[in-house]
Design a protein around this motif. Structure first.
Motif, PDB file in Angstrom:
ATOM      1  N   ASP A  17      10.645  -1.190  11.716  1.00 42.00           N
ATOM      2  CA  ASP A  17      10.451  -0.981  10.368  1.00 42.00           C
ATOM      3  C   ASP A  17      11.500  -2.070   9.727  1.00 42.00           C
ATOM      4  O   ASP A  17      11.142  -2.468   8.292  1.00 42.00           O
ATOM      5  CB  ASP A  17      10.480   0.334   9.899  1.00 42.00           C
ATOM      6  N   SER A  18      12.543  -2.002  10.165  1.00 45.85           N
ATOM      7  CA  SER A  18      13.670  -3.248   9.455  1.00 45.85           C
ATOM      8  C   SER A  18      12.950  -4.712   9.226  1.00 45.85           C
ATOM      9  O   SER A  18      13.447  -5.278   8.270  1.00 45.85           O
ATOM     10  CB  SER A  18      14.808  -3.100  10.103  1.00 45.85           C
ATOM     11  N   THR A  19      12.014  -5.144   9.954  1.00 49.06           N
ATOM     12  CA  THR A  19      11.573  -6.216   9.662  1.00 49.06           C
ATOM     13  C   THR A  19      10.191  -6.413   9.104  1.00 49.06           C
ATOM     14  O   THR A  19       9.750  -7.409   8.759  1.00 49.06           O
ATOM     15  CB  THR A  19      10.900  -6.786  11.328  1.00 49.06           C
ATOM     16  N   ARG A  20       9.734  -5.286   8.587  1.00 49.04           N
ATOM     17  CA  ARG A  20       8.705  -5.175   7.875  1.00 49.04           C
ATOM     18  C   ARG A  20       8.981  -5.317   6.308  1.00 49.04           C
ATOM     19  O   ARG A  20       9.798  -4.753   5.513  1.00 49.04           O
ATOM     20  CB  ARG A  20       7.921  -3.709   7.978  1.00 49.04           C
ATOM     21  N   PRO A  21       8.209  -6.147   5.856  1.00 47.75           N
ATOM     22  CA  PRO A  21       8.468  -6.598   4.288  1.00 47.75           C
ATOM     23  C   PRO A  21       7.953  -5.417   3.500  1.00 47.75           C
ATOM     24  O   PRO A  21       6.982  -4.719   3.839  1.00 47.75           O
ATOM     25  CB  PRO A  21       7.593  -7.859   3.988  1.00 47.75           C
ATOM     26  N   LYS A  22       8.801  -5.156   2.400  1.00 46.29           N
ATOM     27  CA  LYS A  22       8.271  -4.057   1.466  1.00 46.29           C
ATOM     28  C   LYS A  22       7.497  -4.625   0.154  1.00 46.29           C
ATOM     29  O   LYS A  22       7.815  -5.401  -0.248  1.00 46.29           O
ATOM     30  CB  LYS A  22       9.495  -3.215   1.062  1.00 46.29           C
ATOM     31  N   SER A  59       1.950   3.925  13.587  1.00 42.30           N
ATOM     32  CA  SER A  59       3.008   3.084  12.963  1.00 42.30           C
ATOM     33  C   SER A  59       2.260   2.118  11.959  1.00 42.30           C
ATOM     34  O   SER A  59       2.677   2.294  10.694  1.00 42.30           O
ATOM     35  CB  SER A  59       3.796   2.389  13.934  1.00 42.30           C
ATOM     36  N   HIS A  60       1.584   1.340  12.325  1.00 43.89           N
ATOM     37  CA  HIS A  60       0.802   0.421  11.490  1.00 43.89           C
ATOM     38  C   HIS A  60      -0.131   1.307  10.364  1.00 43.89           C
ATOM     39  O   HIS A  60       0.108   0.907   8.893  1.00 43.89           O
ATOM     40  CB  HIS A  60      -0.290  -0.332  12.146  1.00 43.89           C
ATOM     41  N   PHE A  61      -0.666   1.979  10.551  1.00 43.34           N
ATOM     42  CA  PHE A  61      -1.398   2.994   9.491  1.00 43.34           C
ATOM     43  C   PHE A  61      -0.310   3.471   8.346  1.00 43.34           C
ATOM     44  O   PHE A  61      -0.520   3.635   7.205  1.00 43.34           O
ATOM     45  CB  PHE A  61      -2.138   4.298  10.135  1.00 43.34           C
ATOM     46  N   GLY A  62       0.819   3.978   9.056  1.00 40.67           N
ATOM     47  CA  GLY A  62       1.751   4.595   7.930  1.00 40.67           C
ATOM     48  C   GLY A  62       2.332   3.556   6.971  1.00 40.67           C
ATOM     49  O   GLY A  62       2.627   3.848   5.787  1.00 40.67           O
ATOM     50  N   TYR A  63       2.767   2.407   7.869  1.00 41.93           N
ATOM     51  CA  TYR A  63       3.199   1.322   6.946  1.00 41.93           C
ATOM     52  C   TYR A  63       2.314   0.663   5.975  1.00 41.93           C
ATOM     53  O   TYR A  63       2.453   0.703   4.813  1.00 41.93           O
ATOM     54  CB  TYR A  63       3.648  -0.004   7.833  1.00 41.93           C
ATOM     55  N   GLU A  64       1.025   0.359   6.368  1.00 44.08           N
ATOM     56  CA  GLU A  64      -0.125  -0.082   5.525  1.00 44.08           C
ATOM     57  C   GLU A  64      -0.334   1.045   4.347  1.00 44.08           C
ATOM     58  O   GLU A  64      -0.248   0.622   3.221  1.00 44.08           O
ATOM     59  CB  GLU A  64      -1.157  -0.225   6.519  1.00 44.08           C
ATOM     60  N   GLN A  65      -0.433   2.281   4.547  1.00 47.74           N
ATOM     61  CA  GLN A  65      -0.593   3.447   3.614  1.00 47.74           C
ATOM     62  C   GLN A  65       0.645   3.330   2.525  1.00 47.74           C
ATOM     63  O   GLN A  65       0.254   3.099   1.599  1.00 47.74           O
ATOM     64  CB  GLN A  65      -0.832   4.884   3.991  1.00 47.74           C
TER      65      GLN A  65
END
Length: 188
Positions: free
Chosen positions: A10-15, A168-174
């Motif tokens: 998650d720390s590498t995922r842009p917000k 994990s992907h779905f949670g991030y995307e949502q």
């Protein structure tokens, strides 16, 4: 096929930046994506149940006669698992294709630079998910052609990797797209 799954950090995922002026109604519209994802997660749960059923059949085959009889059921179970799995993989691929071709380009065009970075990351994650689907499909074919613990173990591993990544992907995307989908009036 070796797949490196390093995108789950998650720390590498842009917000995505919060959108000033996004209304409650727009956020609710954006939550429709979560309902679609919930359908996929329920179906992945069905795939998991079918996999557990196959695994239970393998554990119960102890003696030769039991194994011979179980092998008949096991072959059927493997085919059923392959069919259920194949259906969900097809629907998940269609869902991501719609996002990649229609939803994400619309968001990238209308949104901020921060939102574009999120969209790019989501598309990169789709590529990994599709590699995982291919890996699982290959393992499913092997397991259906030669049912048994030797072919089932890689299938189970492939499914669990896919499931972990998709959740994990779905949670991030949502989380990152909820406001943007409603605010930019992107139809789901």
């Amino acid at each position: 096929m070796t797949i490196t799954i390093n995108l789950l950090d998650d720390s590498t995922r842009p917000k995505a930046p919060r959108i000033e002026g996004a209304t409650h109604a727009q956020r609710l519209q954006g939550r429709r994506l979560a309902m679609i994802h919930e359908m996929h997660l329920r179906q992945m749960g069905q795939v998991r149940q079918a996999m557990e059923h196959v695994a239970a059949g393998e554990k119960g085959a102890g003696e030769e006669l039991g194994q011979a009889l179980s092998a008949l059921d096991m072959r059927h179970n493997y085919r059923a698992f392959g069919n259920i799995c194949g259906q969900e993989c097809g629907m998940l691929t269609a869902h991501h294709t719609i996002e990649d071709r229609y939803i994400f380009p619309a968001l990238a065009e209308q949104g901020s630079e921060g939102l574009r970075k999120v969209v790019e990351r989501l598309m990169a994650e789709h590529e990994i998910i599709h590699q995982l689907i291919e890996r699982m499909e290959e393992a499913a074919v092997d397991a259906m052609n030669e049912p048994g613990p030797t072919t089932f173990a890689p299938l189970r591993e492939a499914f669990e990797a896919l499931e972990r990544f998709v959740v994990s992907h779905f949670g991030y995307e949502q989380e990152e797209l909820e406001e943007a989908l409603g605010y930019h009036q992107i139809d789901m």
